[in-house]
Design a protein around this motif. Structure first.
Motif, PDB file in Angstrom:
ATOM      1  N   GLN A  92       0.877  -1.172   0.000  1.00  0.00           N
ATOM      2  CA  GLN A  92       0.000   0.000   0.000  1.00  0.00           C
ATOM      3  C   GLN A  92       0.909   1.215   0.000  1.00  0.00           C
ATOM      4  N   PRO A  93       0.719   2.137  -0.921  1.00  0.00           N
ATOM      5  CA  PRO A  93       1.591   3.316  -0.978  1.00  0.00           C
ATOM      6  C   PRO A  93       1.583   4.102   0.341  1.00  0.00           C
ATOM      7  N   GLY A  94       2.788   4.483   0.760  1.00  0.00           N
ATOM      8  CA  GLY A  94       2.928   5.342   1.929  1.00  0.00           C
ATOM      9  C   GLY A  94       2.887   4.652   3.269  1.00  0.00           C
ATOM     10  N   THR A  95       2.778   3.337   3.301  1.00  0.00           N
ATOM     11  CA  THR A  95       2.723   2.625   4.578  1.00  0.00           C
ATOM     12  C   THR A  95       3.247   1.204   4.409  1.00  0.00           C
ATOM     13  N   ASN A  96       3.694   0.631   5.511  1.00  0.00           N
ATOM     14  CA  ASN A  96       4.067  -0.785   5.520  1.00  0.00           C
ATOM     15  C   ASN A  96       2.851  -1.676   5.737  1.00  0.00           C
ATOM     16  N   ARG A  97       1.777  -1.097   6.256  1.00  0.00           N
ATOM     17  CA  ARG A  97       0.587  -1.883   6.595  1.00  0.00           C
ATOM     18  C   ARG A  97      -0.123  -2.387   5.340  1.00  0.00           C
ATOM     19  N   LEU A  98      -0.773  -3.522   5.502  1.00  0.00           N
ATOM     20  CA  LEU A  98      -1.570  -4.122   4.438  1.00  0.00           C
ATOM     21  C   LEU A  98      -3.021  -4.230   4.904  1.00  0.00           C
ATOM     22  N   PRO A  99      -3.961  -4.239   3.979  1.00  0.00           N
ATOM     23  CA  PRO A  99      -5.348  -4.470   4.376  1.00  0.00           C
ATOM     24  C   PRO A  99      -5.486  -5.864   4.992  1.00  0.00           C
ATOM     25  N   ASP A 100      -6.486  -6.067   5.835  1.00  0.00           N
ATOM     26  CA  ASP A 100      -6.609  -7.350   6.535  1.00  0.00           C
ATOM     27  C   ASP A 100      -6.916  -8.527   5.607  1.00  0.00           C
ATOM     28  N   TYR A 101      -7.334  -8.271   4.376  1.00  0.00           N
ATOM     29  CA  TYR A 101      -7.581  -9.362   3.441  1.00  0.00           C
ATOM     30  C   TYR A 101      -6.310  -9.802   2.716  1.00  0.00           C
ATOM     31  N   CYS A 102      -5.212  -9.120   2.952  1.00  0.00           N
ATOM     32  CA  CYS A 102      -3.943  -9.437   2.292  1.00  0.00           C
ATOM     33  C   CYS A 102      -2.999 -10.044   3.329  1.00  0.00           C
ATOM     34  N   LEU A 103      -2.609 -11.286   3.120  1.00  0.00           N
ATOM     35  CA  LEU A 103      -1.815 -11.986   4.124  1.00  0.00           C
ATOM     36  C   LEU A 103      -0.373 -11.506   4.237  1.00  0.00           C
ATOM     37  N   GLY A 104       0.211 -11.019   3.162  1.00  0.00           N
ATOM     38  CA  GLY A 104       1.601 -10.605   3.255  1.00  0.00           C
ATOM     39  C   GLY A 104       2.032  -9.795   2.057  1.00  0.00           C
ATOM     40  N   HIS A 105       3.202  -9.186   2.184  1.00  0.00           N
ATOM     41  CA  HIS A 105       3.771  -8.378   1.097  1.00  0.00           C
ATOM     42  C   HIS A 105       4.329  -9.231  -0.035  1.00  0.00           C
ATOM     43  N   ILE A 106       4.819 -10.397   0.315  1.00  0.00           N
ATOM     44  CA  ILE A 106       5.524 -11.231  -0.654  1.00  0.00           C
ATOM     45  C   ILE A 106       4.931 -12.630  -0.663  1.00  0.00           C
ATOM     46  N   GLY A 107       4.748 -13.145  -1.856  1.00  0.00           N
ATOM     47  CA  GLY A 107       4.339 -14.527  -2.033  1.00  0.00           C
ATOM     48  C   GLY A 107       5.222 -15.152  -3.090  1.00  0.00           C
ATOM     49  N   TYR A 108       5.513 -16.421  -2.934  1.00  0.00           N
ATOM     50  CA  TYR A 108       6.385 -17.084  -3.900  1.00  0.00           C
ATOM     51  C   TYR A 108       6.013 -18.547  -4.021  1.00  0.00           C
ATOM     52  N   GLY A 109       6.405 -19.130  -5.108  1.00  0.00           N
ATOM     53  CA  GLY A 109       6.198 -20.551  -5.336  1.00  0.00           C
ATOM     54  C   GLY A 109       7.227 -21.073  -6.318  1.00  0.00           C
ATOM     55  N   ILE A 110       7.714 -22.250  -6.052  1.00  0.00           N
ATOM     56  CA  ILE A 110       8.710 -22.913  -6.889  1.00  0.00           C
ATOM     57  C   ILE A 110       8.033 -24.105  -7.558  1.00  0.00           C
ATOM     58  N   VAL A 111       8.317 -24.336  -8.817  1.00  0.00           N
ATOM     59  CA  VAL A 111       7.791 -25.536  -9.454  1.00  0.00           C
ATOM     60  C   VAL A 111       8.410 -26.747  -8.753  1.00  0.00           C
ATOM     61  N   PRO A 112       7.640 -27.804  -8.540  1.00  0.00           N
ATOM     62  CA  PRO A 112       8.146 -28.941  -7.749  1.00  0.00           C
ATOM     63  C   PRO A 112       9.431 -29.548  -8.300  1.00  0.00           C
ATOM     64  N   TRP A 113       9.604 -29.532  -9.598  1.00  0.00           N
ATOM     65  CA  TRP A 113      10.785 -30.161 -10.184  1.00  0.00           C
ATOM     66  C   TRP A 113      12.051 -29.309 -10.035  1.00  0.00           C
ATOM     67  N   LYS A 114      11.915 -28.121  -9.403  1.00  0.00           N
ATOM     68  CA  LYS A 114      13.090 -27.273  -9.148  1.00  0.00           C
ATOM     69  C   LYS A 114      13.278 -27.016  -7.652  1.00  0.00           C
ATOM     70  N   SER A 115      12.490 -27.661  -6.817  1.00  0.00           N
ATOM     71  CA  SER A 115      12.582 -27.398  -5.373  1.00  0.00           C
ATOM     72  C   SER A 115      13.883 -27.970  -4.814  1.00  0.00           C
ATOM     73  N   GLY A 116      14.281 -27.419  -3.678  1.00  0.00           N
ATOM     74  CA  GLY A 116      15.467 -27.902  -2.989  1.00  0.00           C
ATOM     75  C   GLY A 116      16.784 -27.357  -3.516  1.00  0.00           C
ATOM     76  N   ARG A 117      16.735 -26.372  -4.401  1.00  0.00           N
ATOM     77  CA  ARG A 117      17.958 -25.813  -4.980  1.00  0.00           C
ATOM     78  C   ARG A 117      18.332 -24.445  -4.403  1.00  0.00           C
ATOM     79  N   GLY A 118      17.553 -23.958  -3.448  1.00  0.00           N
ATOM     80  CA  GLY A 118      17.842 -22.651  -2.851  1.00  0.00           C
ATOM     81  C   GLY A 118      17.297 -21.479  -3.644  1.00  0.00           C
ATOM     82  N   TYR A 119      16.498 -21.751  -4.669  1.00  0.00           N
ATOM     83  CA  TYR A 119      15.998 -20.676  -5.525  1.00  0.00           C
ATOM     84  C   TYR A 119      15.065 -19.728  -4.780  1.00  0.00           C
TER      85      TYR A 119
END
Length: 183
Positions: A92-119
Motif C-alpha cells: 500500500q503506498p505510503g505505509t508498511n501496513r496491508l489491508p486485513d484481506y492481504c496476508l503478506g507483502h511477498i508470495g512465492y512458489g517454486i515448481v516442484p521439479w526445481k525445489s530444494g535448490r535454494g531458488y
C-alpha cells in the motif's frame, strides 16, 4: 538462478509449468487454468498485468469468490534457463501496513521439479531490495505451520515469527504463521 521480468521470451516456459499443474496461487489452484486462458486470449495483456505498480488491474478474487481491491504490485519470474517459479511483491503506498484481506507483502512458489535448490531463498533476498526501493522498511510473509521449507526460506532472509493466527474465513480460515523481515 536470476529474477526476470515476465516477457514473451520466457512465456513458453511459464505456460509449460502451468500445463504441468503448477499454480502461481497456493490459495487458488484453479488460477493455473485461469492464467492459461488469459494467455491464450491476450498474451501481451497478460504479461502487462503482471506488473501493476498503480493497481489499475481488476479486483482480486479470494478463495471464497469475493473480490477485493487490487494493491500495487508485480511478479518476477525465477529463471535458470527455464521457468523455476514466481515471486511477487504487493504494498500500500505510503505505509508498511496491508489491508486485513492481504496476508503478506511477498508470495512465492517454486515448481516442484526445481525445489530444494535454494531458488526461493535467493529470490526472496533479491526481492527484499525491490521492497526497499518501494519505500518499505519491513515486509510480512505468511506460511502455513506445516510448510517447513517456506519457514526456512523466510528465516534465512532474516524473518522473525511475529504471530500465529487463523486466516479470515474468506481466505480459508486455516492456521497461519506471520513472519516479519526488516529491510
Amino acid at each position: 538462478m536470476q529474477l526476470v521480468w515476465p516477457s514473451r521470451e520466457y512465456l513458453p516456459s511459464y505456460v509449460s509449468a502451468l500445463e504441468r499443474g503448477w499454480s502461481p496461487d497456493n490459495l487458488r489452484p484453479e488460477a493455473a487454468q485461469e492464467e492459461l486462458a488469459a494467455i491464450r486470449a491476450d498474451a501481451a495483456g497478460f504479461l502487462d498485468g503482471l506488473v501493476d505498480r498503480e493497481a489499475k488491474g481488476a479486483p482480486v478474487a479470494l478463495p471464497d469468490g469475493t473480490t477485493v481491491p487490487r494493491l500495487p504490485g508485480y511478479r518476477r519470474w525465477m529463471w535458470d534457463g527455464e521457468f523455476c517459479g514466481s515471486i511477487g511483491l504487493r504494498w500500500q503506498p505510503g505505509t508498511n501496513r496491508l489491508p486485513d484481506y492481504c496476508l503478506g507483502h511477498i508470495g512465492y512458489g517454486i515448481v516442484p521439479w526445481k525445489s530444494g535448490r535454494g531458488y526461493a531463498t535467493q529470490a526472496l533476498g533479491s526481492l527484499l531490495l525491490d521492497a526497499a526501493n518501494e519505500g518499505l522498511t519491513y515486509v510480512e510473509i505468511t506460511t502455513s505451520p506445516d510448510n517447513f521449507a517456506s519457514q526456512k526460506v523466510i528465516r534465512a532472509n532474516g524473518g522473525v515469527l511475529v504471530e500465529e493466527f487463523n486466516k479470515r474465513p474468506e481466505l480459508g480460515g486455516s492456521p497461519e504463521l506471520r513472519f516479519r523481515v526488516e529491510i
